[in-house]
Scaffold this active site. Structure first.
Site, PDB file in Angstrom:
ATOM      1  CE  LYS A 175      14.857 -15.698  93.367  1.00 28.25           C
ATOM      2  NZ  LYS A 175      15.117 -14.741  92.286  1.00 28.25           N
ATOM      3  CG  ASP A 199      12.790 -12.670  90.082  1.00 29.26           C
ATOM      4  OD1 ASP A 199      12.963 -11.675  90.808  1.00 29.26           O
ATOM      5  OD2 ASP A 199      13.070 -13.827  90.445  1.00 29.26           O
TER       6      ASP A 199
END
Ligand code: ATR
Length: 296
Positions: free
Chosen positions: A80, A117
């Site tokens: 990520k 997220d």
């Protein structure tokens, strides 16, 4: 289910649009089941495929999305952060968090990175009446997941204390966000029995962003055995496998309000789905597919 799977396979055509999941490993991910069910529910001729990528191949894999005309991708552990350097543009929230979990391939092959997220976390909290505004939140862990959570909590107007095994990492996180959220109270502390006990006494929300308690180590908990659990807390565990983690069992036994990580997973997926397709995500379908994939 058998017949639905057959229908899905037979419907792949030259027009099928592709979305992938870049990570290593990706075999246990719930995202393929979740997104393919969502595509089927909306009658979209799209497919979501796992793309296991070795670390030395990350740049090639990301460029491959462009070369192979993928519409987008998710990015998961451990890429990520590293993926950012291969993208053409990064949305401001993802830039601030320092992590991208969603890529959109725009016309002309431009790769844009997003972080969904933090939104997934806030939506999951609000669905369960865990309103963080004005609350004191304790975040356990200071990795990429914690960064998305702290960003979300600061956006939502909470006061945040980050407790981490490696205190320097918590300090660095807090320092990064202090300039972005100058009016938010942000603190960093080492994660010890003493700090846990002291800080939870006056906190409202406890959020575990560490992987402690994840299958196959479901017998573990970040909450030390023998330390009384404060029943006044609302506890969110980002771990979703198992759904009832040891931390959540400890919390519930003490009368605390608890929330597992599956809702966050589904909602981050829903935001990604909307970025790729421009359609409203069928959240219920995604939730059911993820729950079912978890039981397999
Ligand atoms: P992610 O991107 O999922 O957040 P990460 O960057 O590896 O993953 O971060 C994991 C976090 O969980 C870190 O804060 C880590 O603590 P350290 O910074 O000290 O490594 C924390 N963590 C992992 N295992 C832990 C354990 N057994 N006890 C306490 N903290 C743990």
């Amino acid at each position: 289910m058998q017949s639905l799977d057959m229908n899905l396979l037979s419907a792949i055509t030259g027009e099928t649009k592709l979305v992938g999941l870049i990570g290593w490993p990706v075999g246990h991910s719930l995202s393929p089941a979740m997104h393919n069910s969502a595509f089927a529910a909306l009658n979209l001729n799209w497919r979501y495929v796992p793309l296991p990528v070795l670390p030395e191949r990350l740049g090639e894999a990301v460029a491959g999305l462009r070369a192979l005309s993928f519409v987008g991708a998710n990015v998961t552990v451990p890429y990520k952060e590293a993926v950012i350097s291969y993208l053409d543009e990064v949305a401001p929230e993802a830039e601030a968090i320092g992590a991208v979990n969603t890529i959109v391939v725009r016309e002309g092959g431009k790769l844009i990175g997003y972080n969904t997220d933090w939104q997934g976390f806030l939506t999951a909290l609000s669905e369960s009446d865990f309103n963080p505004q004005g609350k004191r939140a304790l975040v356990l862990g200071a990795g990429g997941a914690a960064r998305a959570v702290v960003y979300a909590l600061a956006q939502a107007g909470a006061q945040v204390t980050v407790l981490n095994r490696t205190p320097a990492r918590a300090q660095a996180l807090v320092q990064d966000f202090s300039s972005l959220f100058p009016s938010t109270s942000l603190f960093a502390l080492p994660l010890t029995l003493q700090t846990l006990e002291e800080r939870t006494a006056e906190a409202h929300l406890l959020i575990n962003t560490t992987p402690v308690g994840t299958w196959p180590e479901a017998g573990k908990s970040i909450w030390a055995e023998g330390l009384a659990f404060p029943g006044h807390l609302s506890v969110f565990d980002m771990v979703y496998n198992p759904r009832q983690t040891k931390l959540l069992r400890q919390a519930r036994a003490a009368g605390a309000k608890v929330l597992g990580g599956l809702g966050m997973l589904v909602h981050q997926g829903a935001v990604a789905f909307e970025l790729w397709t421009g359609e409203k995500a069928p959240v219920e379908t995604m939730y059911e597919a993820a729950s079912k994939a978890l039981r397999r």
